[in-house]
Design an enzyme around this catalytic site. Structure first.
Site, short mmCIF file in Angstrom:
data_model
loop_
_atom_site.label_atom_id
_atom_site.label_comp_id
_atom_site.label_asym_id
_atom_site.label_seq_id
_atom_site.Cartn_x
_atom_site.Cartn_y
_atom_site.Cartn_z
N ASP A 1 0.85 -1.18 0.00
CA ASP A 1 0.00 0.00 0.00
C ASP A 1 0.89 1.23 0.00
OD1 ASP A 1 -2.37 1.49 0.10
OD2 ASP A 1 -2.36 1.53 2.29
N ASP B 1 -0.32 4.94 1.12
CA ASP B 1 -0.58 5.77 2.29
C ASP B 1 -0.53 4.94 3.56
OD1 ASP B 1 -1.10 8.24 0.88
OD2 ASP B 1 -2.96 7.34 0.20
N ASP C 1 -1.23 -1.17 5.89
CA ASP C 1 -1.44 -0.61 7.23
C ASP C 1 -2.88 -0.78 7.70
OD1 ASP C 1 -2.40 1.37 5.32
OD2 ASP C 1 -2.52 2.76 7.03
#
Length: 301
Positions: free
Chosen positions: A13, A15, A209
């Site tokens: 990922d 961000d 995250d």
């Protein structure tokens, strides 16, 4: 993790993993550099459909992280690929920005407000009530409803703001039609990413995250998974889910030393070449080569 030595390709990922609130996560640049130095294939995945890969590469560069645009895979690209497979050269009414409209144009789609095949909802900085109303009427009239991703909110300097998932819920409530979400956690996006870099699920890891998008998408696609605590999910929150990642670390900086030399990947570059494939098809070429068509180069399990 069962066997870090088996990892040959990396999906991650953006961000919360590489950048956080427009700032580089400490060590993210060294991690990506390590992947490049050792010849590992990697792809950065994001549900953000606002920007093109070129735009995102420029934004990452501004934080100090230099990656080629072909190493970025967005929900807009996955949506365009999906629609091209379902109804080639179709029509769509789009609520979104350049990342989504450019991706659709590149696969031969025509943007239209008249009896479109699809209403495609993506991310935009300012959702228009007029555009949402038109989408509702087109769906009611028979257009199929597609959304790039289910994220209900997105970050902004002032705090959370409504995102694709929230607007999709509004349209669904008004029409009684649920959208098909293409982006994470749909395993479809993961499989298309694997094809884009000629990878196999057995030797690929997904780093994210968020437990509810990144990790679950990786698990459902048969990948190893790593949760980093540099973004949304905390260690305590991760324990509340009915599934667990293969490993939890503070950030990608903790993974640098685990990356060994890749096998047979010298000189590797991202394999996505949409324009080359389309040109070959239009020219009436024979069976595409794996370089022209990554989807033919591998069938990810």
């Amino acid at each position: 993790m069962s066997s870090e030595r088996t990892i040959e390709t990396y999906l991650m990922d953006m961000d919360g993993v590489l950048v956080h609130e427009e700032r580089l996560v400490p060590g993210a640049d060294r991690f990506v550099q390590r992947l490049e130095d050792t010849g590992h294939r990697f792809l950065i995945l994001t549900n953000n459909s606002i920007y093109t890969p070129r735009d995102l590469a420029a934004r990452l560069s501004a934080t100090g992280l230099v990656v080629p645009e072909d190493a970025i895979w967005t929900s807009a690209l996955a949506t365009a690929r999906f629609l091209d497979q379902q109804r080639p050269n179709g029509t769509a009414y789009v609520i979104g920005e350049a990342g989504l409209t450019t991706a659709l144009h590149e696969v031969g789609y025509i943007l239209s407000e008249r009896d479109p095949d699809y209403v495609v909802l993506g991310e935009t900085r300012t959702y228009s009530l007029e555009a949402i109303t038109r989408a509702i009427r087109l769906i009611t009239a028979g257009a199929r409803f597609i959304a790039t991703n289910p994220d209900p909110t997105g970050p902004s300097p002032a705090g959370p703001q409504p995102a694709t998932g929230a607007v999709a819920a509004l349209i669904s409530k008004a029409t009684g039609v649920a959208p098909y979400f293409v982006g994470k956690p749909n395993p479809l996006m993961m499989r298309e990413a694997l094809r884009a870099i000629d990878a196999h699920s057995e030797s690929t890891v997904m780093i994210g995250d968020r437990m509810d998008t990144d990790v679950v998408a990786g698990i459902e696609a048969g990948l190893q998974t790593i949760l980093v605590l540099s973004g949304i999910t905390t260690r305590l929150e991760a324990e509340r889910f009915p599934y667990l990642p293969s490993r939890i670390v503070d950030s990608v900086a903790d993974l640098i030393e685990t990356v060994g030399p890749a096998r047979g990947a010298a000189g590797w570059r991202p394999a996505r070449r949409r324009a080359a494939r389309r040109a070959a098809d239009e020219a009436g070429a024979g069976t595409p080569t794996p370089e022209q068509s990554p989807a033919l180069a591998v069938e990810a399990s």
